[in-house]
Scaffold this active site. Sequence first.
Site, PDB file in Angstrom:
ATOM      1  N   GLU A   1      29.214 -12.596 -15.403  1.00 29.09           N
ATOM      2  CA  GLU A   1      29.815 -13.356 -16.649  1.00 29.09           C
ATOM      3  C   GLU A   1      29.130 -13.343 -18.027  1.00 29.09           C
ATOM      4  O   GLU A   1      28.754 -14.529 -18.330  1.00 29.09           O
ATOM      5  CB  GLU A   1      30.333 -14.592 -16.139  1.00 29.09           C
ATOM      6  CG  GLU A   1      31.528 -14.810 -15.164  1.00 29.09           C
ATOM      7  CD  GLU A   1      32.374 -15.753 -15.298  1.00 29.09           C
ATOM      8  OE1 GLU A   1      32.397 -16.714 -14.323  1.00 29.09           O
ATOM      9  OE2 GLU A   1      33.020 -16.302 -16.316  1.00 29.09           O
TER      10      GLU A   1
ATOM     11  N   GLN B   1      -2.557 -30.194  -3.845  1.00 31.48           N
ATOM     12  CA  GLN B   1      -2.348 -30.639  -5.249  1.00 31.48           C
ATOM     13  C   GLN B   1      -1.545 -29.633  -5.883  1.00 31.48           C
ATOM     14  O   GLN B   1      -0.625 -30.254  -6.660  1.00 31.48           O
ATOM     15  CB  GLN B   1      -3.865 -30.602  -5.850  1.00 31.48           C
ATOM     16  CG  GLN B   1      -3.992 -31.152  -7.372  1.00 31.48           C
ATOM     17  CD  GLN B   1      -3.208 -32.645  -7.440  1.00 31.48           C
ATOM     18  OE1 GLN B   1      -3.656 -33.322  -6.338  1.00 31.48           O
ATOM     19  NE2 GLN B   1      -2.584 -32.906  -8.182  1.00 31.48           N
TER      20      GLN B   1
END
Lengths: 350, 404
Positions: B382, B298
Site C-alpha cells: 500500500e 546496560q
Amino acid sequence: MAISFALSEDETMIRNEAEKFSKSLYDDARKFEKEGVPASLYGNYKELGFLNLDWPVELGGQGLPFFVKTVVLEQLSRGCVSTLLSMDRAGFSLYPLLALKHAGAAPLLARFKQAADGFEPAVFVDTDEQIKLEKGVLSGVIHYLPSHKPSLLIVLQGRRVFCIEDGIASTPVLPCALHAAGACEVKINGKPVIVEELSEESYRKMIASMRLYMASCMLGVAAASYQYALGYTKERITFGKKVAHHQAIAFILADMSIAIEATRASIWKGAYELSKGDGFSAGSQALLQAQECSSFVTVYGVQLLGGHGYVSDYPVEKWMREARTLPTLLGGKDAAQLDLERTIRDWGFA
Amino acid sequence: MIDLEIPDDARTLLEMLKWLGKEYLRPLGIEADRKKQPLPADNPFYYKCAELGLQARTAIEGGGPSKKDGTEKKERTAARLGVLLGEELAYWDRGVAVSMPGPGLGGPPISIMGTDEQKKRFLSIFQTREKPVWGAFGMTEAGAGSDVARIATRCEKHGDSWVLNGDKAFCSNADKASWIVMWATIDKALGREGHRAFVVERGTPGLDVSKREHKMGLSAYASCTVFMDNCTVPAGNLLGGEEYYKGRAGFKGAMKSFDATRPIIASMAVGIGRAAWDRMQEFVKENYDLDRPVPRYQKIKEHIVTIKRKIDIGRLLCWKAAWLADTDQPNTLEASQAKAYCPAASLDAISLCIDIMADAGVRNDYFVEKLFRDVKAIDLVEGTGQIQRVVIARRIADYPRDDA
C-alpha cells in the site's frame, strides 16, 4: 469514541494568542539575544496570562491543565526560546517548589505570586552530584546556567532538593545559544534554606512536568526550523526547479514533518498521562523523542539553506545552536534515559 | 484536552480478538510459517470468523467516507476502531489477519466508487454467518508496483461486456475470493485517466488464480499472481458505471481508499512490534537478571527504552490519522506520516529485540525472527515508505506529479 486529538475552543484561543505573541518574539529575537529582554516584555507575558496558566489557583494561577502549557511553550519557542526561558523563569522554577512539603516552601512560593523585579529563580539538575552538602553547607560549581544572576537556586539531586539563596556567586559566561536568557557560572558556598527528600510520587510528577516543558521547547525550535527551511526550499530555484522539488530534498522535508508530528504526539501523550496521575514515563520518553527530533531537524534546517544557513542573516543557525544547548539542561537526555531504564521494572521486566 | 482512552465498546471487541488471537491466529500463523503454506479456505477458523459475524463487520467498516445527509449525529468511529483492531490482529498474526474472510482491500473501492446496486450485490454476500467469504484487490503488476499508473492489464468493451487481458501480482486471498476488484486500462497512453475498476467474479472464464508467491514471511495468506486471458466481465461490473470515469475520478477513487487503509496498515506494524516486545520481555525475564553488573545489560536496558518509544509513538501517529478520518478532516498527510514511520520504526524495534536476545533471537522457535520477516512487508505494501514520502512532499511542498 474517546480517542481524540482535538483542542478545545479555549485551548485553541490560547494557542492562537501564543502564536501571535510568538511572531513578535521572532521579529526581535536577534535584538534580544544581543541586548537582553526588555522589562516591558515580562509585563506583556504576564498580562497575556502565559506565566500562570497552569499554576494552582491558590497561587493566583489559572489552574489549567499542564497540557495547555505545552501547547503554549511550543508556539513561543518557535518565536524565540531563549526569550521564553527568560520570561518564564518563575514558571519553570515552580515545578520543584510545588513538590516540596517543607514549611519553608510557602514563603518562597509567595514570592512567585508577586514575581517582583530582581526575583530570579533558577533550577539545576545535578545528575553527577557535583554539588556537595557537608556540615550543613552546600558547595560546588555549576558550569553553566541560563540565568543572569540567580537570586534563588534550586538544585535537584535525584529526589533530593536543595534551595539556596545566600552564598551563590555568579559570573557571566558565553554559551553556545540562549543568550537572551542570560548565562552564568555559579559558585555555591552557603547554607541551603531547604533540604528535602521528595516522595517518589512528588518526584515523578515534578520531573514529568519539567521534561515535558523542555521537550515542548525543543519541539518549538524544531518546528520553526522546519517551517523556515520548507518556505525557503519552496522559493529558491536550483537546476531549473524549486529546491524542495528535488527528491533528495523533498524526502528530508518529509522526514522532518514526520519527526515533528511524532514528537508533538509524544509530548501530548505525556501531558495527558500527567493529568491522569503519572506522566513520568511518557514525559521522559517525550524528552528523548524531542531531543532526537530537534537535533535532526535543526541540523538539516541549516543544511537545506546551504551557505545561507550558516550565517546570522538567516535564523536557522540560531535554532541549530539552541537545539544543541537545550538538551544539556535538566541533566540532559542521559538523565531521562537512565530514569527510564530504572522504570523498566514497572514495564514488567522484573 | 486530547483524550487517549480506549472506549468500552472497543475494549470489548479487543477482548474478543484477544481470545481469537490466542486460540487461532497465533498458532495458525506459526504453523503456516513453518510449512510455508497458506491456510486452506476450509480451515475451521474461517468458519468461526463467519459465525462471529466478523466478515460482515469488515464489509460495513470498509473505510468509506461518512454519509453527510445530516441524519448522522453520532461521531463516526470506524477509522479509530480500524487502527485499534488492526494493531490487535497483527499482534497475534498479521498473515492470518490478512487471510481472514471479508472484502479486504476490495471493500473500500466498492463503497467509495460503486453504485448502490453494486454495493448491494458485492458487499451483501458478507452478511452470511454460514460460511466464510472473501473479496480481493488487484492493482499491482510485475511491471507496475509503486508506479500504478503504468499498469498494463487491458480492458476492451465488446457489446455488453468488457474483456480483460493481463497479469496481476501480489493479489492477496485471490485463491479464496468470490470476487476481485481488478484495475485495468483502456489505453496505456492515457495514464491514470485510462484506468477502470471491475469486479471480476470467481469462475469468470479466462480468470486463473492458481499461482502463488513464495514469500519471506506472512505465509498464512496467499499472494497470488492472477492471469486474465480474454477474461470477460459483464458491463454491470464496471465499478461506478461509465459516468464515474469522466476526468481522473478512477484513479482518485483508488487513492482515496488508501487514505482510509494506510493508518490501519501502519497500525499492523505497531502490533507486530508489540508482539516482539512481549516475547523479548518473556525471554529477558527467563534468562537475564538485569540487576547483575554485566556490562551488556546496560546496553539491553537502553535498547528496551528505545523499543518502547518507537512502538508507543507509532501507535499515536496511527490514532491521530484515524481520528482525523473519523472527524471528516483531511488526513492524507497524517496517514502517510503514520505509514512512513511505523513499519520502519517497528522493524528497528524488532531488530533491537533480536539484539537483546542475541543468538537466541534468530531461532525460529523463539518467534521474534518471524516477526522481523513479517514486518518488512508493511513497508512495501500500500505504498512503500518512499511513496509515502512522495505523498507527504506533495502535501507540504507541492512536490510535482510527473504527469502534471
